[in-house]
Design a protein around this motif. Structure first.
Motif, PDB file in Angstrom:
ATOM      1  N   GLN A 476      25.673  23.517  73.530  1.00 30.86           N
ATOM      2  CA  GLN A 476      25.621  22.391  74.456  1.00 30.86           C
ATOM      3  C   GLN A 476      25.685  21.043  73.738  1.00 30.86           C
ATOM      4  N   SER A 477      25.191  21.048  72.514  1.00 33.41           N
ATOM      5  CA  SER A 477      25.184  19.778  71.791  1.00 33.41           C
ATOM      6  C   SER A 477      26.612  19.355  71.464  1.00 33.41           C
ATOM      7  N   ALA A 478      26.944  18.166  71.817  1.00 38.57           N
ATOM      8  CA  ALA A 478      28.305  17.688  71.592  1.00 38.57           C
ATOM      9  C   ALA A 478      28.414  16.900  70.292  1.00 38.57           C
ATOM     10  N   ARG A 479      27.370  16.920  69.502  1.00 36.19           N
ATOM     11  CA  ARG A 479      27.348  16.082  68.310  1.00 36.19           C
ATOM     12  C   ARG A 479      27.755  16.902  67.087  1.00 36.19           C
ATOM     13  N   TRP A 480      28.843  16.513  66.510  1.00 36.77           N
ATOM     14  CA  TRP A 480      29.332  17.265  65.353  1.00 36.77           C
ATOM     15  C   TRP A 480      30.251  16.398  64.514  1.00 36.77           C
ATOM     16  N   PHE A 481      30.560  16.942  63.374  1.00 33.62           N
ATOM     17  CA  PHE A 481      31.460  16.241  62.475  1.00 33.62           C
ATOM     18  C   PHE A 481      32.237  17.302  61.706  1.00 33.62           C
ATOM     19  N   GLY A 482      33.561  17.123  61.594  1.00 35.39           N
ATOM     20  CA  GLY A 482      34.361  18.143  60.923  1.00 35.39           C
ATOM     21  C   GLY A 482      35.402  17.541  60.003  1.00 35.39           C
ATOM     22  N   VAL A 483      35.695  18.274  58.932  1.00 34.12           N
ATOM     23  CA  VAL A 483      36.748  17.810  58.023  1.00 34.12           C
ATOM     24  C   VAL A 483      37.615  18.983  57.572  1.00 34.12           C
ATOM     25  N   GLN A 484      38.843  18.625  57.287  1.00 30.54           N
ATOM     26  CA  GLN A 484      39.703  19.555  56.583  1.00 30.54           C
ATOM     27  C   GLN A 484      40.169  18.839  55.323  1.00 30.54           C
ATOM     28  N   LEU A 485      39.992  19.489  54.190  1.00 26.96           N
ATOM     29  CA  LEU A 485      40.384  18.865  52.938  1.00 26.96           C
ATOM     30  C   LEU A 485      41.793  19.285  52.561  1.00 26.96           C
ATOM     31  N   SER A 486      42.471  18.389  51.916  1.00 20.36           N
ATOM     32  CA  SER A 486      43.803  18.705  51.430  1.00 20.36           C
ATOM     33  C   SER A 486      43.907  18.228  49.981  1.00 20.36           C
ATOM     34  N   GLY A 487      43.963  19.186  49.086  1.00 19.26           N
ATOM     35  CA  GLY A 487      44.014  18.843  47.672  1.00 19.26           C
ATOM     36  C   GLY A 487      45.378  18.323  47.263  1.00 19.26           C
ATOM     37  N   VAL A 488      45.392  17.440  46.263  1.00 16.03           N
ATOM     38  CA  VAL A 488      46.650  16.938  45.708  1.00 16.03           C
ATOM     39  C   VAL A 488      46.742  17.405  44.249  1.00 16.03           C
ATOM     40  N   ARG A 489      45.793  16.907  43.456  1.00 15.47           N
ATOM     41  CA  ARG A 489      45.747  17.438  42.092  1.00 15.47           C
ATOM     42  C   ARG A 489      45.053  18.801  42.104  1.00 15.47           C
ATOM     43  N   SER A 490      44.031  18.877  42.911  1.00 10.56           N
ATOM     44  CA  SER A 490      43.345  20.171  43.087  1.00 10.56           C
ATOM     45  C   SER A 490      44.219  21.070  43.940  1.00 10.56           C
ATOM     46  N   ASN A 491      43.852  22.331  44.034  1.00 12.38           N
ATOM     47  CA  ASN A 491      44.608  23.224  44.892  1.00 12.38           C
ATOM     48  C   ASN A 491      44.598  22.699  46.323  1.00 12.38           C
ATOM     49  N   ARG A 492      45.656  22.931  47.019  1.00 12.61           N
ATOM     50  CA  ARG A 492      45.862  22.331  48.337  1.00 12.61           C
ATOM     51  C   ARG A 492      44.741  22.702  49.327  1.00 12.61           C
ATOM     52  N   ASP A 493      44.233  23.929  49.200  1.00 12.82           N
ATOM     53  CA  ASP A 493      43.156  24.354  50.096  1.00 12.82           C
ATOM     54  C   ASP A 493      41.799  23.776  49.713  1.00 12.82           C
ATOM     55  N   ALA A 494      41.758  23.137  48.545  1.00 10.37           N
ATOM     56  CA  ALA A 494      40.513  22.535  48.037  1.00 10.37           C
ATOM     57  C   ALA A 494      39.402  23.571  47.862  1.00 10.37           C
ATOM     58  N   ILE A 495      39.776  24.811  47.584  1.00  9.48           N
ATOM     59  CA  ILE A 495      38.754  25.845  47.390  1.00  9.48           C
ATOM     60  C   ILE A 495      37.919  25.485  46.169  1.00  9.48           C
ATOM     61  N   GLY A 496      36.629  25.440  46.366  1.00  7.60           N
ATOM     62  CA  GLY A 496      35.709  25.026  45.308  1.00  7.60           C
ATOM     63  C   GLY A 496      35.186  23.617  45.506  1.00  7.60           C
ATOM     64  N   ALA A 497      35.768  22.860  46.441  1.00  5.51           N
ATOM     65  CA  ALA A 497      35.288  21.494  46.673  1.00  5.51           C
ATOM     66  C   ALA A 497      33.867  21.535  47.248  1.00  5.51           C
ATOM     67  N   LYS A 498      33.077  20.575  46.819  1.00  6.00           N
ATOM     68  CA  LYS A 498      31.697  20.494  47.302  1.00  6.00           C
ATOM     69  C   LYS A 498      31.586  19.264  48.199  1.00  6.00           C
ATOM     70  N   LEU A 499      31.090  19.437  49.396  1.00  3.73           N
ATOM     71  CA  LEU A 499      30.997  18.333  50.347  1.00  3.73           C
ATOM     72  C   LEU A 499      29.532  18.094  50.698  1.00  3.73           C
TER      73      LEU A 499
END
Lengths: 587, 412
Positions: A476-499
């Motif tokens: 029910q809570s409508a409060r959220w935040f989402g991101v999708q990372l896109s690596g350039v120098r890093s791998n495109r999926d950004a696997i291993g990125a820490k947020l």
């Protein structure tokens, strides 16, 4: 171990020394046990807002994993099941579903494959079966779906694993796939289970960790029986382990076998794998869950050479120093200390393992302390995933359960799935979260994603023979935040990125882009945070796989942001909001 | 006309009732003699029944007295042999008892009892196979022969053949529903085999059957332990509330409180336990775990080092100690201790494997000797002796077992 013989003295009045002289030690029993009842769940607080509705019928998805048990071969191959792969194949902002189909066995002991299912997300939780995607046929008995953009072209590719082979399906950029295994350098006619993509040598391209199970074949197919005499599926203990493999990317879409140089052990019976930065040194480490033998933790030196430290660092065995039958795996920061803890789904008679990260890659088994042990030891647990399902700011857990043998002696073949709410660092079983969680299933693979882009995390579960289940989160809570990372120098999926998301109430909510995770499955790499009441997002700090840090100040909430790696490494806000390539609609 | 003397008539009249009373008294006396005589001098059957009771109560004098009476009865030769055999058995003259019991077994009505007693005699003589055969024969004669099942349970239990032991104990439990003991023993067996829920069930049955049994406190503690081990911590605490205060109780309470999230209480209780019994391994391990979780790795290491003096071959202790060293940053010590722990764990695993094999090979003496050797390697002299004795029970000529036992006895 205990000494019990003296009880004989009390029991038999005509006691003689010999009666009191013999004893036994504790050891795993072989005799039968009646099915145990599932304990009553402990109620968590704030239950009302956590609810899932099974919407499978409405989605239009009709798919079931076939394990060939009807061939009546009692082969261990039947017990593994299949996974769930979630990916936005055509980059339309809606996450599609890829489902390995399993296989066949014939009376003349031939093993064959069944087609992989692919279902395109049309929005509004409606899906269409898409044979055109080209993910089939599958010549081998399939198990897992591992998603990763191995060629860094911005479109997720699919690796299907199974008994007798793997297939690599390269995304053509339009959501259709072509088979690339023949020319890519990956060769594994072995028994492949879970795989994971990650950049181990930090060259910006995804490498592959490929798990193998045991050396079963119809030429090595012993007859095992239950005490009643019926033929039963043999335990993995009856078979020899198969060594895992690592393939390093050549940077051109091809790979070479780097197993030797990576320094892998050869004695695992792998079912789950998770890539994470366990010791927070910026390098992608590997955690492997093995069935009936010790789990491995490979610490990466940054060049793709691994040091296996599972025993020494406390994640190889349980708190009794005993190896478990480990299957599903997940990493989460359950105590919000900025370090990823490990969660392992184990066999019956073994508690789920929660290993708390104590820093420097050292872990402490805290299943007891975190209330996990009190859940009981009835479950044979497989697919699992962590997310803030109830939007209270901390990560909860979902687990799919189901037995692996034909005649289970202790807990039933079909078992209740679990939704575990994180209640101030203790996990409690959430009750009344939906019909699916109140019925028994033979669960296996499990993956999570916001399938309807409404800001909460939905769940897809694969079962043995039964149709898959799509569970809509009715948060029910409508409060959220989402991101999708896109690596350039890093791998495109950004696997291993820490947020790390900093909120105005002083909380820091850390997530990592992981790979592997769960069991034979791949979840969506988009990251979603639920925002507790009163909390506003202050800033998001991203440490990219290549090591540099990027900070995004006061990002807008209730929407999915695509953040592209700032190769300049400055602390600024290079935010691409719902960019064209990934226009996630937000209701 | 005869005239009557009223006086005389009156006297006669008075005499008749007296006579009647006298006759009645005499009659009663005769009847009494007839009826009461057997009570005063019981029938052979009654004498035999009384002898059986006396035997069960361990009153061998009474048995001997009955035997003397029955020797005069021509039809009771078999019964006398049975009682003779029983007395000899109770007096530890096992071989001699066998002759009498064999004789007794020729009489069909006594066969069951004679076989059961003869089985005991053979068992005491270390002839396990013969004992087993005799009790099996008794059970074939009467599948509800509770004593034969009881003894079969003991025999298999002693041999480490727990499946078979449990099978017979289950029967005893059904055949003697008022008896609390078989379920207590089954609880112990299941507990040893880490089947804690089943163990708890049997302990509960035992307590229901006899809530005031002599070992109530012990049974309650064992029940609480099985509940703790099956992660039923709240129930375990409720059970422990019924137990008198003891180290075992405090140690289990500590485990429960820790699992329920009360670290402080757990720490306090482990402190109490270790103060009284510094060698208490479960409490030392729990305390070390809590200390490790509180970032007090040095304290944990110190505690475990101290405890390892009492339990130098406990692989779990060494494993936990290696974790503590590792957390302190002493990699060398951590690796060394871990290697030692792994070595011991392998021995323990082999021990467990053979233990399971022993269940399925109830007559394998060599296997039991091997178990004894491994138990010795694990620093468990008590277990070692038990297994070696089991090997000798199955094969009295097992030289290595005999040697090992005599060495153990010398060491002690």
């Amino acid at each position: 171990m205990r000494h019990v013989a003296c009880y004989v003295r009390a029991y038999f009045p005509v006691a003689i020394a010999a009666f009191c002289s013999l004893s036994l030690s504790a050891c795993k029993p072989s005799a039968t046990l009646p099915p145990a009842s599932i304990p009553a769940p402990r109620l968590a607080s704030h239950e009302a807002t956590l609810r899932f509705t099974e919407v499978t019928l409405d989605t239009g998805i009709q798919f079931r994993y076939q394990n060939a048990q009807e061939a009546d071969q009692s082969a261990i191959l039947e017990s593994l099941g299949g996974g769930v792969g979630l990916l936005d194949a055509d980059r339309d902002g809606f996450v599609d579903i890829c489902l390995p189909g399993g296989g066949t066995m014939t009376s003349d002991k031939q093993v064959g494959g069944l087609p992989t299912g692919f279902f395109r997300n049309l929005g509004g939780l409606r899906f269409a079966s898409c044979a055109k995607a080209g993910l089939s046929p599958c010549s081998f008995y399939s198990h897992g779906a591992t998603i990763g953009d191995y060629n860094n072209d911005g479109f997720p590719d699919v690796l299907i694993t199974g008994y007798g082979g793997v297939s690599l399906w390269t995304n053509q950029g339009d959501g259709t796939f072509t088979e690339s295994i023949e020319h890519c350098g990956i060769e594994s006619p072995s028994w492949n289970t879970t795989a994971a993509w990650g950049d181990f040598n930090e060259d910006g391209s995804l490498d592959l960790y490929l798990e193998h199970y045991v050396n079963w074949s119809f030429d090595n197919h012993p007859v095992c029986r239950v005490p009643g005499g019926q033929r039963e599926i043999c335990s993995p203990k009856k078979f020899e382990p198969l060594a895992d493999q690592v393939y390093f990317s050549n940077g051109d879409g091809s790979f070479h076998d780097a197993t030797q140089e990576a320094g892998l052990r050869t004695d695992g019976k792998g079912l789950g794998v998770l890539l994470l930065d366990a010791n927070d040194d910026g390098h992608l480490d590997v955690y492997v869950t093995n069935d009936t033998v010790a789990n491995f933790l490979y610490l990466n030196d940054g060049d793709g050479r691994f040091d296996e430290v599972g025993m020494l660092h406390g994640v190889a065995v349980d708190d009794h120093g005993i190896t478990n039958g480990s299957m599903g795996v997940e990493a989460l920061d359950y105590n919000s200390d900025g370090l990823l803890d490990l969660w392992v789904a184990n066999y019956e008679d073994e508690a789920f393992a929660l290993y708390r990260n104590e820093g420097r890659g050292h872990f402490l088994h805290v299943s007891e302390l975190s209330g996990v042990k009190a859940l009981g030891q009835y479950f044979v647990a497989f697919g699992t995933a962590a997310a803030d399902f109830d939007h209270d700011g901390d990560e909860d857990l979902v687990v799919a359960n189901g037995h692996v043998v034909k005649f289970p002696q202790r807990s039933p073949r079909r078992q209740l799935p679990l939704m575990l709410r994180n209640d101030e660092e203790r996990f409690v079983r959430a009750e009344s979260v939906g019909d699916y969680f109140e019925n028994d299933h033979e669960g296996r693979g499990l993956a999570i994603s916001d399938l309807d882009n409404d800001g909460d995390i939905d769940v897809v579960v694969s079962h043995i023979l039964d149709p898959i289940s799509v569970l809509r989160n009715d948060q029910q809570s409508a409060r959220w935040f989402g991101v999708q990372l896109s690596g350039v120098r890093s791998n495109r999926d950004a696997i291993g990125a820490k947020l790390t998301l900093h909120t105005t109430d002083g909380n820091k909510m850390m997530r990592q882009i992981k790979s592997g995770v769960s069991y034979l499955s791949s979840s969506d790499t988009r990251v979603l945070w639920g925002l507790p009441n009163g909390a506003e997002v202050e800033r998001l700090v991203i440490r990219w796989p290549q090591g540099h840090v990027q900070e995004v100040m006061a990002p807008p909430t209730e929407r999915l942001l695509t953040i592209v790696e700032n190769v300049g490494g400055e602390v600024d806000e290079p935010v691409s909001e719902n960019d064209n390539a990934n226009d996630a609609s937000v209701p | 006309m005869t005239g009557s003397n009223p006086k005389t008539t009156g006297a006669r009249a008075q005499t008749r009732p007296r006579l009647k009373i006298l006759v009645a008294v005499l009659a009663c006396a005769v009847i009494g003699l007839v009826v009461v005589r057997p009570w005063r001098s019981p029938s052979p059957e009654t004498t035999f029944a009384k002898a059986r009771k006396a035997l069960a109560a361990g009153d061998l004098d009474a048995v001997a007295q009955a035997l003397r009476i029955l020797r005069d009865e021509a039809d009771y030769v078999g019964h006398c042999r049975l009682l003779e055999g029983a007395i000899l058995l109770r007096n530890g003259r096992f071989a001699e008892s066998l002759y009498s019991l064999r004789e007794a077994a020729r009489q069909p009505t006594l066969e069951l009892e004679a076989l059961t007693l003869a089985g005991q005699a053979q068992y005491h003589l270390g002839r396990v196979g013969e004992a087993q055969q005799l009790w099996s024969q008794a059970i074939r004669l009467n599948p509800s022969a509770v004593d034969a099942h009881r003894w079969m349970g003991v025999l298999y239990y002693d041999l480490g053949a727990m499946d078979q032991a449990l099978e017979h104990l289950e029967k005893v439990s059904k055949l003697a529903p008022e008896d609390s003991r078989p379920d207590r023993l089954m609880g112990s067996i299941y507990q040893d085999f880490e089947r804690h829920q089943l163990a708890a069930k049997h302990y509960q049955t035992s307590l229901q059957r006899d809530p005031n049994q002599r070992d109530r406190a012990e049974v309650l503690l064992e029940l609480a332990e099985s509940q703790t081990k099956s992660a039923d911590f709240k129930r375990a605490l409720a059970t422990l509330a019924l137990c008198p205060d003891s180290v075992g109780r405090a140690a289990l309470r500590a485990e429960c409180y820790y699992a329920l999230g009360d670290r402080e209480q757990a720490l306090e209780l482990t402190s109490l336990v270790l103060e009284k019994t510094p060698e208490h391994l479960p409490s030392a391990l729990l305390r070390a775990k809590i200390l490790l979780g509180e970032d007090r790795a040095s304290d944990a290491a110190a505690l475990l080092e101290k405890t390892s003096q009492f339990h130098p071959k406990d692989y779990l202790l060494l494993y936990t100690l290696s974790q503590a060293y590792s957390k302190i940053g002493d990699e060398t010590k951590a690796r060394e201790t871990l290697a030692e722990s792994e070595k011991l764990k392998k021995v323990w695993q082999e021990f467990s494997r053979l233990n399971t094999e022993a269940i399925h090979q109830p007559r394998n003496a060599e296997l039991r000797y091997q178990l004894g050797v491994l138990a010795q390697d694990l620093g468990r002299a008590d277990l070692a002796e038990s297994w070696i004795r089991a090997a000798l029970a199955l094969d009295p000529g097992h030289e290595k077992a005999a040697e090992a036992l005599s060495k153990n006895e010398k060491d002690e």
